[in-house]
Design a protein around this motif. Sequence first.
Motif, mmCIF file in Angstrom:
data_model
loop_
_atom_site.group_PDB
_atom_site.id
_atom_site.type_symbol
_atom_site.label_atom_id
_atom_site.label_comp_id
_atom_site.label_asym_id
_atom_site.label_seq_id
_atom_site.Cartn_x
_atom_site.Cartn_y
_atom_site.Cartn_z
ATOM 1 N N ASP A 268 0.815 -1.217 0.000
ATOM 2 C CA ASP A 268 0.000 0.000 0.000
ATOM 3 C C ASP A 268 0.846 1.263 0.000
ATOM 4 O OD1 ASP A 268 -2.262 -1.627 0.116
ATOM 5 O OD2 ASP A 268 -2.270 -1.637 2.306
ATOM 6 N N GLY A 269 1.989 1.228 -0.720
ATOM 7 C CA GLY A 269 2.814 2.413 -0.875
ATOM 8 C C GLY A 269 3.614 2.811 0.349
ATOM 9 N N ARG A 270 3.765 1.896 1.314
ATOM 10 C CA ARG A 270 4.535 2.194 2.515
ATOM 11 C C ARG A 270 5.351 0.972 2.930
ATOM 12 N NH1 ARG A 270 2.959 6.486 1.316
ATOM 13 N NH2 ARG A 270 2.022 8.159 2.589
ATOM 14 N N VAL A 271 6.434 1.235 3.657
ATOM 15 C CA VAL A 271 7.206 0.148 4.256
ATOM 16 C C VAL A 271 6.467 -0.301 5.511
ATOM 17 C CG1 VAL A 271 9.388 -0.498 5.352
ATOM 18 C CG2 VAL A 271 9.400 1.041 3.372
ATOM 19 N N GLN A 272 6.055 -1.571 5.514
ATOM 20 C CA GLN A 272 5.267 -2.096 6.629
ATOM 21 C C GLN A 272 6.138 -2.746 7.699
ATOM 22 O OE1 GLN A 272 1.901 -1.784 6.650
ATOM 23 N NE2 GLN A 272 1.776 -0.864 4.614
ATOM 24 N N THR A 273 7.196 -3.431 7.267
ATOM 25 C CA THR A 273 8.065 -4.148 8.204
ATOM 26 C C THR A 273 9.501 -4.064 7.713
ATOM 27 O OG1 THR A 273 6.265 -5.741 8.572
ATOM 28 C CG2 THR A 273 8.430 -6.331 9.442
ATOM 29 N N ILE A 274 10.424 -3.874 8.661
ATOM 30 C CA ILE A 274 11.857 -3.941 8.375
ATOM 31 C C ILE A 274 12.416 -5.068 9.236
ATOM 32 C CG2 ILE A 274 14.067 -2.719 8.383
ATOM 33 C CD1 ILE A 274 12.414 -0.088 8.480
ATOM 34 N N ARG A 275 12.969 -6.095 8.588
ATOM 35 C CA ARG A 275 13.523 -7.234 9.323
ATOM 36 C C ARG A 275 15.036 -7.247 9.166
ATOM 37 N NH1 ARG A 275 8.774 -9.474 7.056
ATOM 38 N NH2 ARG A 275 7.263 -10.092 8.651
ATOM 39 N N ALA A 276 15.724 -7.265 10.292
ATOM 40 C CA ALA A 276 17.185 -7.289 10.294
ATOM 41 C C ALA A 276 17.668 -8.626 10.820
ATOM 42 C CB ALA A 276 17.733 -6.161 11.174
ATOM 43 N N VAL A 277 18.600 -9.242 10.095
ATOM 44 C CA VAL A 277 19.258 -10.460 10.578
ATOM 45 C C VAL A 277 20.669 -10.076 10.994
ATOM 46 C CG1 VAL A 277 20.071 -12.775 10.004
ATOM 47 C CG2 VAL A 277 17.871 -11.970 9.115
ATOM 48 N N LEU A 278 20.962 -10.227 12.296
ATOM 49 C CA LEU A 278 22.258 -9.851 12.857
ATOM 50 C C LEU A 278 23.034 -11.047 13.395
ATOM 51 C CD1 LEU A 278 19.901 -7.601 14.198
ATOM 52 C CD2 LEU A 278 22.035 -6.341 14.183
ATOM 53 N N ASN A 279 22.347 -12.167 13.613
ATOM 54 C CA ASN A 279 23.002 -13.368 14.140
ATOM 55 C C ASN A 279 24.137 -13.772 13.204
ATOM 56 O OD1 ASN A 279 23.765 -15.951 14.938
ATOM 57 N ND2 ASN A 279 21.685 -16.578 15.444
ATOM 58 N N PRO A 280 25.396 -13.724 13.666
ATOM 59 C CA PRO A 280 26.509 -14.017 12.759
ATOM 60 C C PRO A 280 26.467 -15.428 12.173
ATOM 61 C CG PRO A 280 27.243 -13.930 15.055
ATOM 62 C CD PRO A 280 25.853 -13.392 15.026
ATOM 63 N N ASP A 281 25.861 -16.371 12.893
ATOM 64 C CA ASP A 281 25.761 -17.741 12.377
ATOM 65 C C ASP A 281 24.915 -17.806 11.111
ATOM 66 O OD1 ASP A 281 27.215 -18.443 14.601
ATOM 67 O OD2 ASP A 281 25.493 -19.245 15.716
ATOM 68 N N LYS A 282 24.016 -16.831 10.925
ATOM 69 C CA LYS A 282 23.118 -16.830 9.772
ATOM 70 C C LYS A 282 23.655 -15.994 8.612
ATOM 71 C CE LYS A 282 18.870 -17.666 12.348
ATOM 72 N NZ LYS A 282 17.452 -17.301 12.529
ATOM 73 N N LEU A 283 24.865 -15.451 8.762
ATOM 74 C CA LEU A 283 25.415 -14.546 7.751
ATOM 75 C C LEU A 283 26.673 -15.082 7.084
ATOM 76 C CD1 LEU A 283 25.037 -11.228 9.798
ATOM 77 C CD2 LEU A 283 23.502 -12.070 8.015
ATOM 78 N N THR A 284 27.214 -16.197 7.573
ATOM 79 C CA THR A 284 28.517 -16.667 7.087
ATOM 80 C C THR A 284 28.499 -17.026 5.606
ATOM 81 O OG1 THR A 284 27.983 -18.899 7.866
ATOM 82 C CG2 THR A 284 29.243 -17.494 9.353
ATOM 83 N N HIS A 285 27.336 -17.452 5.084
ATOM 84 C CA HIS A 285 27.282 -17.817 3.662
ATOM 85 C C HIS A 285 27.353 -16.589 2.755
ATOM 86 C CE1 HIS A 285 23.145 -16.934 4.829
ATOM 87 N NE2 HIS A 285 22.863 -16.700 3.554
ATOM 88 N N LEU A 286 27.247 -15.384 3.349
ATOM 89 C CA LEU A 286 27.321 -14.149 2.560
ATOM 90 C C LEU A 286 28.748 -13.614 2.454
ATOM 91 C CD1 LEU A 286 24.182 -12.312 4.004
ATOM 92 C CD2 LEU A 286 24.315 -13.776 1.985
ATOM 93 N N GLY A 287 29.661 -14.209 3.209
ATOM 94 C CA GLY A 287 31.047 -13.745 3.196
ATOM 95 C C GLY A 287 31.553 -13.539 4.606
ATOM 96 N N PRO A 288 32.771 -12.994 4.760
ATOM 97 C CA PRO A 288 33.314 -12.734 6.103
ATOM 98 C C PRO A 288 32.365 -11.859 6.912
ATOM 99 C CG PRO A 288 35.002 -12.430 4.428
ATOM 100 C CD PRO A 288 33.716 -12.598 3.687
ATOM 101 N N VAL A 289 32.192 -12.204 8.195
ATOM 102 C CA VAL A 289 31.241 -11.508 9.059
ATOM 103 C C VAL A 289 31.990 -10.591 10.013
ATOM 104 C CG1 VAL A 289 29.413 -11.794 10.779
ATOM 105 C CG2 VAL A 289 29.616 -13.417 8.888
ATOM 106 N N ALA A 290 31.476 -9.377 10.174
ATOM 107 C CA ALA A 290 32.106 -8.378 11.039
ATOM 108 C C ALA A 290 31.853 -8.700 12.514
ATOM 109 C CB ALA A 290 31.551 -6.991 10.723
ATOM 110 N N ASN A 291 32.653 -8.105 13.357
ATOM 111 C CA ASN A 291 32.388 -8.116 14.794
ATOM 112 C C ASN A 291 31.376 -7.010 15.065
ATOM 113 O OD1 ASN A 291 32.370 -7.679 17.576
ATOM 114 N ND2 ASN A 291 34.548 -8.120 17.819
ATOM 115 N N ALA A 292 30.108 -7.383 15.123
ATOM 116 C CA ALA A 292 29.043 -6.381 15.236
ATOM 117 C C ALA A 292 29.132 -5.596 16.541
ATOM 118 C CB ALA A 292 27.676 -7.054 15.120
ATOM 119 N N TRP A 293 29.587 -6.240 17.607
ATOM 120 C CA TRP A 293 29.735 -5.520 18.874
ATOM 121 C C TRP A 293 30.714 -4.355 18.712
ATOM 122 C CZ3 TRP A 293 26.334 -6.921 22.495
ATOM 123 C CH2 TRP A 293 25.819 -8.224 22.466
#
Length: 305
Positions: A268-293
């Motif tokens: 409806d012409g608006r952003v309804q939900t923004i979902r962020a994945v920060l768990n490093p275990d779920k990001l490793t397939h995208l490449g090297p993962v940063a130290n988010a802390w």
Amino acid sequence: MTPAEEFEHLRPLLFSIAYRILGSVSEAEDAVQETWLRYEASPTRAASPKAFLSATVSRIAIDVLRSARVRREAYVGQWFPEPLLTDPYEDPARAAELADSLSMAALLLLERLSPLERAVFVLREVFGFGFGDVASAVGRSEAACRQLAVRARRHMDAGRARFAADRRERAELAERFFDAFREGDFDGLRALLAADVRMVGDSGGKAPQWGESLFGAEKVARLVTAIVGPFLRIGGVVETREVNGQPGAILRDRDGKVVNTLALDILDGRVQTIRAVLNPDKLTHLGPVANAWAVVRETNRARRR
């Protein structure tokens, strides 16, 4: 074709089936590899490699999902699927179903189904398998599979938003959103957010949350503008990408390592939900993962300057 050639030809389909059943890139890849081992060890050649391999990967994925559901019940915080940037399987005849079933929202709806319902829905509704092949895959009668499909479809339809955004309109709105996102434009962001927008993150207790679950355009726009400017000043990068077939982005540190992903639900012409994945275990397939802390600490120091 040799068995190995047949398998490689069908690998994109097998991964796409397994990912939708499991919501995990790593588990889907493992299921596909186990399917190959069973296919290679089979003493006979299947009359239909596609039917045999699809049934095998589905049965493996169902078994994995049953044990994964126990782990997910004990998961720290909100659980999201592992983000997927590109679906390896393409079928122009079913492009709409494939794209819709890949979204974070759809995968979270699938989480509400039993493993059997989920597998039946994926095979029948997404990939268009006949009920005979579906029954063979899940080890139930065709009549039982038809009932499972009806129940699954009812649950999925009840949870879907009523009006899906046009793909081009969605892309244009997402471009405006991420322009305002990078510029720290509070008014511009707020104008693009639904009044009841949600910003939700999955850290699994292994990464900092840039704010817990937030509701409302004012709060979400204020948090984003407070964080993104300092993040960019310390060398962070917002790389717009499709995430699970939806507009999204990968946030990277100054060294190009992945901090988190974002995926937008637009209706409806608006952003309804923004979902962020920060768990490093779920990001490793995208490449090297940063130290988010460390990234968040440096970002907060930059905010105070």
